[in-house]
Design a protein around this motif. Sequence first.
Motif, PDB file in Angstrom:
ATOM      1  N   LYS A 179       0.801  -1.185   0.004  1.00  0.00           N
ATOM      2  CA  LYS A 179       0.131  -0.040  -0.038  1.00  0.00           C
ATOM      3  C   LYS A 179       0.965   1.317  -0.110  1.00  0.00           C
ATOM      4  O   LYS A 179       0.216   2.303  -0.281  1.00  0.00           O
ATOM      5  CB  LYS A 179      -0.949   0.013   1.239  1.00  0.00           C
ATOM      6  N   LEU A 180       2.079   0.989   0.414  1.00  0.00           N
ATOM      7  CA  LEU A 180       2.930   1.947   0.315  1.00  0.00           C
ATOM      8  C   LEU A 180       2.867   3.039  -0.984  1.00  0.00           C
ATOM      9  O   LEU A 180       2.944   4.342  -1.028  1.00  0.00           O
ATOM     10  CB  LEU A 180       4.549   1.606   0.533  1.00  0.00           C
ATOM     11  N   LEU A 181       2.771   2.309  -1.944  1.00  0.00           N
ATOM     12  CA  LEU A 181       2.718   3.025  -3.124  1.00  0.00           C
ATOM     13  C   LEU A 181       1.639   4.182  -3.327  1.00  0.00           C
ATOM     14  O   LEU A 181       1.909   5.071  -4.107  1.00  0.00           O
ATOM     15  CB  LEU A 181       3.041   2.102  -4.363  1.00  0.00           C
ATOM     16  N   GLU A 182       0.595   3.621  -2.855  1.00  0.00           N
ATOM     17  CA  GLU A 182      -0.451   4.622  -3.167  1.00  0.00           C
ATOM     18  C   GLU A 182      -1.035   5.598  -1.994  1.00  0.00           C
ATOM     19  O   GLU A 182      -1.832   6.337  -1.919  1.00  0.00           O
ATOM     20  CB  GLU A 182      -1.931   3.975  -3.788  1.00  0.00           C
ATOM     21  N   THR A 183      -0.229   5.227  -0.761  1.00  0.00           N
ATOM     22  CA  THR A 183      -0.654   5.954   0.488  1.00  0.00           C
ATOM     23  C   THR A 183       0.102   7.457   0.346  1.00  0.00           C
ATOM     24  O   THR A 183       1.220   7.737   0.017  1.00  0.00           O
ATOM     25  CB  THR A 183       0.090   5.259   1.482  1.00  0.00           C
ATOM     26  N   ASP A 184      -0.776   8.413   0.647  1.00  0.00           N
ATOM     27  CA  ASP A 184      -0.314   9.662   0.804  1.00  0.00           C
ATOM     28  C   ASP A 184       0.852  10.035   1.830  1.00  0.00           C
ATOM     29  O   ASP A 184       0.677   9.206   2.946  1.00  0.00           O
ATOM     30  CB  ASP A 184      -1.497  10.631   1.044  1.00  0.00           C
ATOM     31  N   ARG A 185       1.681  10.682   1.670  1.00  0.00           N
ATOM     32  CA  ARG A 185       2.847  11.019   2.558  1.00  0.00           C
ATOM     33  C   ARG A 185       2.268  11.464   4.173  1.00  0.00           C
ATOM     34  O   ARG A 185       3.009  10.925   4.998  1.00  0.00           O
ATOM     35  CB  ARG A 185       3.524  12.052   2.099  1.00  0.00           C
ATOM     36  N   ASP A 186       1.320  12.152   3.901  1.00  0.00           N
ATOM     37  CA  ASP A 186       0.888  12.604   5.211  1.00  0.00           C
ATOM     38  C   ASP A 186       0.147  11.608   6.036  1.00  0.00           C
ATOM     39  O   ASP A 186      -0.285  11.531   7.253  1.00  0.00           O
ATOM     40  CB  ASP A 186      -0.280  13.886   5.244  1.00  0.00           C
ATOM     41  N   MET A 187      -0.397  10.611   5.615  1.00  0.00           N
ATOM     42  CA  MET A 187      -1.117   9.518   6.080  1.00  0.00           C
ATOM     43  C   MET A 187      -0.164   8.400   6.872  1.00  0.00           C
ATOM     44  O   MET A 187      -0.708   7.435   7.007  1.00  0.00           O
ATOM     45  CB  MET A 187      -2.053   8.805   5.088  1.00  0.00           C
ATOM     46  N   ILE A 188       1.181   8.414   6.536  1.00  0.00           N
ATOM     47  CA  ILE A 188       1.931   7.629   7.047  1.00  0.00           C
ATOM     48  C   ILE A 188       1.911   7.763   8.619  1.00  0.00           C
ATOM     49  O   ILE A 188       2.249   8.966   8.910  1.00  0.00           O
ATOM     50  CB  ILE A 188       3.497   7.671   6.253  1.00  0.00           C
TER      51      ILE A 188
END
Length: 901
Positions: A853-862
């Motif tokens: 999911k890393l590929l489509e996760t927004d940076r702020d959502m990490i």
Amino acid sequence: MESQRGHHILTRLTKIRKRPQQPLTDFTELYSRIANETIYFLNLEEKKRYKDALQGWKALTTDVLFKLTLIEHNYPSIQTYTKDELSLQNGIRELYHKSVMHLERVQKLVREEPVRKDVPSSKTQNTHRSSSFTRTTEPPSAFHMVPGRMMKTLRDRSAYGYKKAYSNPSLPAHNNNISPKPVEETESVRVNFVPSKPLSNTATKQYKKAVEHHDRPLKKETGVYSEKYASEPILIDLTNDEDDEDDYEAGIEEHSVFDEEESEEFEFDVSDYYDNYSEIDEEEQRQRIETLRSLDGIQQRMSDLSVTSSLSSNKSTESSGHVPESSLRSLPNTAPALPLLPPPPPSSTNRASSTGTIKEYNLESYGTMNPSKTKHPQISKLMKTSNATSLKSTKSTPTLIAKSTPTCVAKSKNNSTSTAKSATSSPTSSLTASKPTLQKPRTAAMAAKKVLGNRKVVNNLTNNTVKKTRPVLKSKTTKSSVSSLKKTSIHPSRPAINPKASSQSTSSNKKLMKTSNASVNKVNRQVSAPKKTESSKVDPAKADSTKSELTTGNATPLTEGNEDSEVDKKALREILEDEIIDSLQGVDKQAAEQIFAEIVVHGDEVHWDDIAGLESAKYSLKEAVVYPFLRPDLFRGLREPVRGMLLFGPPGTGKTMLARAVATESRSTFFSISASSLTSKYLGESEKLVRALFAIAKKLSPSIVFVDEIDSIMGSRNNENENESSRRIKNEFLVQWSSLSSAAAGSNKNEGTGSNNNNDEDDTRVLVLAATNLPWSIDEAARRRFVRRQYIPLPEDQTRYVQLKKLLSYQKHTLTDLDFDELVKITEGFSGSDITSLAKDAAMGPLRDLGDKLLETDRDMIRPIGLVDFKSSLQYIKPSVSQDGLVKYEEWASQFGSSGS
Ligand SMILES: Nc1ncnc2c1ncn2[C@@H]1O[C@H](COP(=O)(O)OP(=O)(O)OP(=O)(O)O)[C@@H](O)[C@H]1O
């Protein structure tokens, strides 16, 4: 005994004669300034910011003209000029001519295209209208921009655009002589009679006087002039032609506060430049008349300062008594006449021959000062004294740093032009600043520094230690505010010039382009940096990354403009390296090249604050290295700085970091060498490398020769397995190293006199700094030379705490103070490097959780990093240093070293 004393006195006399009052530094500063700023303005042109470029060219030409005149006035005795100085002077004139040509060309462009909607002008970009000439910092001097320079050579000749031409077919092949502009065409060129940096106290005084002198009729007798001027000179903004009137008046007002009494009479007498005029033959006389005429042009220009040149030129011409009026009429109005230069020399293809050519050209090109032509004995003698010259230039040899903070340009989608351009051609770049995310550099100097890659420029404005007052251009919007400038943390007398190259640098002769005369072409490349503009489409990924890099302040060059500035940097670097190599006496050239190519490292500056803990080691290094390098006057005689310092301790404890911090903070050149750098399979070559290393280090002093893993070079000589070659390297190294210290401790004659004038001190400000994990295997002779042996142990609790905090300070995390305390406990026995590895691994935790999911996760959502991530990383990140090993270090430290936690 008697003869010894005589010899001693002679030596002292020679030194006295040699040292004072040479214009080399001023010339080099000026040269590097004009060269660097030229690059910046060319970049502006590339971006179609013609107005900005125009302002720049105007200010540059005026400033250079003034400074050149001032230097020549300050050092009127041209017979004492060294060869390098003559070359530099010549180079400055050439570059000046080029600048005037650019000015004229850009003027036309501005007139033709007054409104360029696609390119935001400086006004729209900068609300405060800070032109590139609000000189709030010092001009870019390729060598001066080297606070803590760490050099990295980029000797990739192909990258420097050897084939790129610096020519405009539309221009005459050799265009030193700028054709006069018709008076009616001449724009009212506001002469910006303000040096951006006082050359000296005398120069400042003369400058003040000069301004006062020329503005006397308009002077308001306020009598308020105070010392303030020296530190807060007022400059006139050149930003816009329409507002010239305001500027002019402002300038007059400002200038009117000079103190008459304080100033000395500023007399610019061209005859000062030549004496024994009657002793020369006819041909010589004719040439000299030419030159005098040109110099009178400068004089005229001086008297035109602060007024429009077209109006005052005639008056000035009439008042000149040195040159027949008729000859002065031919002088250009906008382009002040400077001595004409002969065509460039024939090409040559190798370094050695090119040097020869350059030398010859330098002499030839100086017209009346050609020793073979002139019968003036002193001049002839001067031309022959190359040794003294090289020695002199040794101290002013510059270095560059590579770290850059590039300016941002994004390629326009619409543009697809792809012709190689020359510096003299009209800019047709496909580059447009579509969305300038980086602020325009506040000064041309800063911009040029950026172009040339001085990351520290901005930092230095606030973070400097050496202060120097400097004039600034006064922006119209801030007329009342006059700010003094701090001198950036740069060694003040370290210019950035290739005098040989400079003499030929700006010829637009096409033939010259084809030559491989290294210096000439390099300077050409540096100045013109022909652009590749094949592709014009913006790669979205690239653009995005550019943006993000810029916003994070870690921009790297992605666009053509920046590529070109990289090329410029490389070219300049190579010029400098070549210059240094050429000037080294008794040093194998190939070896010297190798030293540059492999050893000299730039970039990657480390500051004290970057290093967690190790306070005692830091203090020790400051005392042993940093302070002596920054205040050499205090560290003489018995206080002479140490020539060797050893950092030892377990691996990964920050020894290399400390060394780098020392290099940065002491603003020295940093040579990072390893055994392989000094090893050659050919007999005798290794010794040559060692000699070259020390010679270059002295040349670029203050320098630090950092030898990591010194045990591999300086292992014990008792070792039976040691081969002959490594023994020879070791011996040579020890010999060279010894040469850094004075023969007798405390023998400095200047101590006590308070003299600051010891020009030789630079030669000796070379330190061998070494690091090792195996201090016990170092040869005893070497150990003796490491006067300071600093133990760098594993980090203590507090150090680990600080380091962990530092590492996480730029990351989103949920660690509380208690968590940190816990981490500190868990990481007992970890080295600094282990802790870095642990933190890096823990930082990956949140990403690991995401899986694909890393590929489509927004940076702020990490999710933020947590203690749990550290704990899980601790399962496989273990301390790298064994407890047993530590005991050995501590034993050795107690026997030979000092503790540095
Ligand atoms: N005191 C410290 N503060 C911050 N970082 C540190 C410190 N000590 C070590 N590090 C980290 O460890 C890395 C390695 O440090 P460095 O190369 O200076 O160690 P070293 O002692 O020279 O190692 P070696 O002896 O193996 O060459 C650094 O890049 C840095 O990230």
